[in-house]
Design an enzyme around this catalytic site. Sequence first.
Site, short mmCIF file in Angstrom:
data_model
loop_
_atom_site.label_atom_id
_atom_site.label_comp_id
_atom_site.label_asym_id
_atom_site.label_seq_id
_atom_site.Cartn_x
_atom_site.Cartn_y
_atom_site.Cartn_z
N GLU A 72 7.68 -56.52 87.54
CA GLU A 72 8.71 -55.56 88.19
C GLU A 72 10.06 -56.01 87.82
O GLU A 72 10.89 -55.15 87.44
CB GLU A 72 8.70 -56.04 89.77
CG GLU A 72 9.56 -54.96 90.39
CD GLU A 72 9.20 -55.04 91.95
OE1 GLU A 72 9.97 -54.66 92.54
OE2 GLU A 72 7.99 -55.52 92.23
N ILE B 218 13.26 -53.57 90.70
CA ILE B 218 13.05 -54.07 91.76
C ILE B 218 12.50 -53.34 92.87
O ILE B 218 12.51 -51.98 92.79
CB ILE B 218 14.64 -54.53 92.35
CG1 ILE B 218 15.68 -53.37 92.44
CG2 ILE B 218 15.28 -55.73 91.48
CD1 ILE B 218 16.99 -53.93 92.95
N ASP B 219 12.00 -53.94 93.80
CA ASP B 219 11.31 -53.34 94.91
C ASP B 219 11.87 -52.16 95.39
O ASP B 219 13.53 -52.07 95.65
CB ASP B 219 10.74 -54.12 95.92
CG ASP B 219 9.64 -54.90 95.46
OD1 ASP B 219 9.01 -54.57 94.52
OD2 ASP B 219 9.68 -56.05 96.01
N LYS B 220 11.55 -51.02 96.09
CA LYS B 220 12.21 -50.15 96.80
C LYS B 220 13.01 -50.66 97.93
O LYS B 220 14.01 -50.20 98.12
CB LYS B 220 10.90 -49.13 97.28
CG LYS B 220 11.58 -48.07 98.51
CD LYS B 220 10.47 -47.51 99.36
CE LYS B 220 10.87 -46.46 100.28
NZ LYS B 220 10.08 -45.79 101.32
N ARG C 25 9.42 -63.03 96.87
CA ARG C 25 8.72 -62.60 98.06
C ARG C 25 7.22 -63.50 98.18
O ARG C 25 7.06 -64.18 99.37
CB ARG C 25 8.24 -61.15 98.18
CG ARG C 25 9.54 -60.40 98.34
CD ARG C 25 9.19 -59.00 97.92
NE ARG C 25 8.60 -58.38 99.18
CZ ARG C 25 7.73 -56.99 99.26
NH1 ARG C 25 8.06 -56.27 97.95
NH2 ARG C 25 7.17 -56.76 100.04
#
Length: 348
Positions: free
Chosen positions: A14, A158-160, A261
């Site tokens: 990611e 990067i994540d939503k 995370r």
Amino acid sequence: MEDWLEPEVEVEDEEQGMFEHFRLVVDKGQNPMRLDKYMSTHLEDTSRHRIQCAIKEGYVKLGDKTAKANMIVRPDDVIRFVMPYRRRGLEILPQDIPLDIAYEDDDVLVVNKPAGMVVHPGHGHFEGTLINALSFHLGITQGPDAADERMGILVHRIDKDTSGLLAVAKNDESQLNLARQFFDHSIDRRYVSIVWGDIREDEGTVDANIARDPNDRLRYKVCSDPEQGKHAVTHYKVLERFGFVTFIECKLETGRTHQIRVHMSSIGHPIFGDDRYGGREIRKGTIYSKYRQFIQNCFEICPRQALHAKTLGFVHPKTGKWVQLDSEIPEDMLLLLDKWRKYSNISY
């Protein structure tokens, strides 16, 4: 895909970006030819200029040697190379979506992505993504057969539900140069986060391989076997303590999917509000209803994982100068921090 071009492995991380690794064997009847010319005639939809950039950045090997463009290929030579992956076959709709631009010149754009915005179209998100916004901002459209592939050359993701800084390359040279910096772990990436629990040490490092969870394809996990998964290292330090939660900074040495995370959850300190890794349940504190209501109010203030990509530093691909960028902590996390400060003062 032609049978002479063998995909070795696809790496999809990611924050590190997406790369395709290939192995190309020169045909037995091939006349001697320059490496860059040979590759350009055998790689569909890839320009000679882009191949030359990849060679310059050290992505190509001829046999066991790092290649140069003017090297001569001969029958049975083996060419191994890595190319940052470009999504094809998906029509991109330009949309006039406001962008918070932290830096822009002719080669690089850095955007401060808000939480809730998906980066790439797909999986039910074909509009309202960062790529749709970049397509409009850069004045570039892309359909399934588009010749212009420049649109949305992201070198990491990067994540939503993570906010923060993302780098966008505006040409081939910049993409390949920046991708190389991410590949070599020379980019300065620092995140701030609120995690459950009172971390014992003021600073520390999580060095643990990460792999996809076989029981849940949407999750990743730390591998107990050091021979499995992908190498991942996260350095963290405490910025502020609130008793039941801790405000920290994380510096990425590698860039694996969900790395922070997964790593923080693995040491018993999941990110506050992170539903996928156990952060959206009460992990520390009392059982009393007043405290449970306080936590619920916190989740409503910041209805996502409390994680923000605050700092991004890199060597400019053209000037060679160091570019250091810093972003403001978003309002939802600021409100959450303020709420915990007030609560910790009352509690202690």
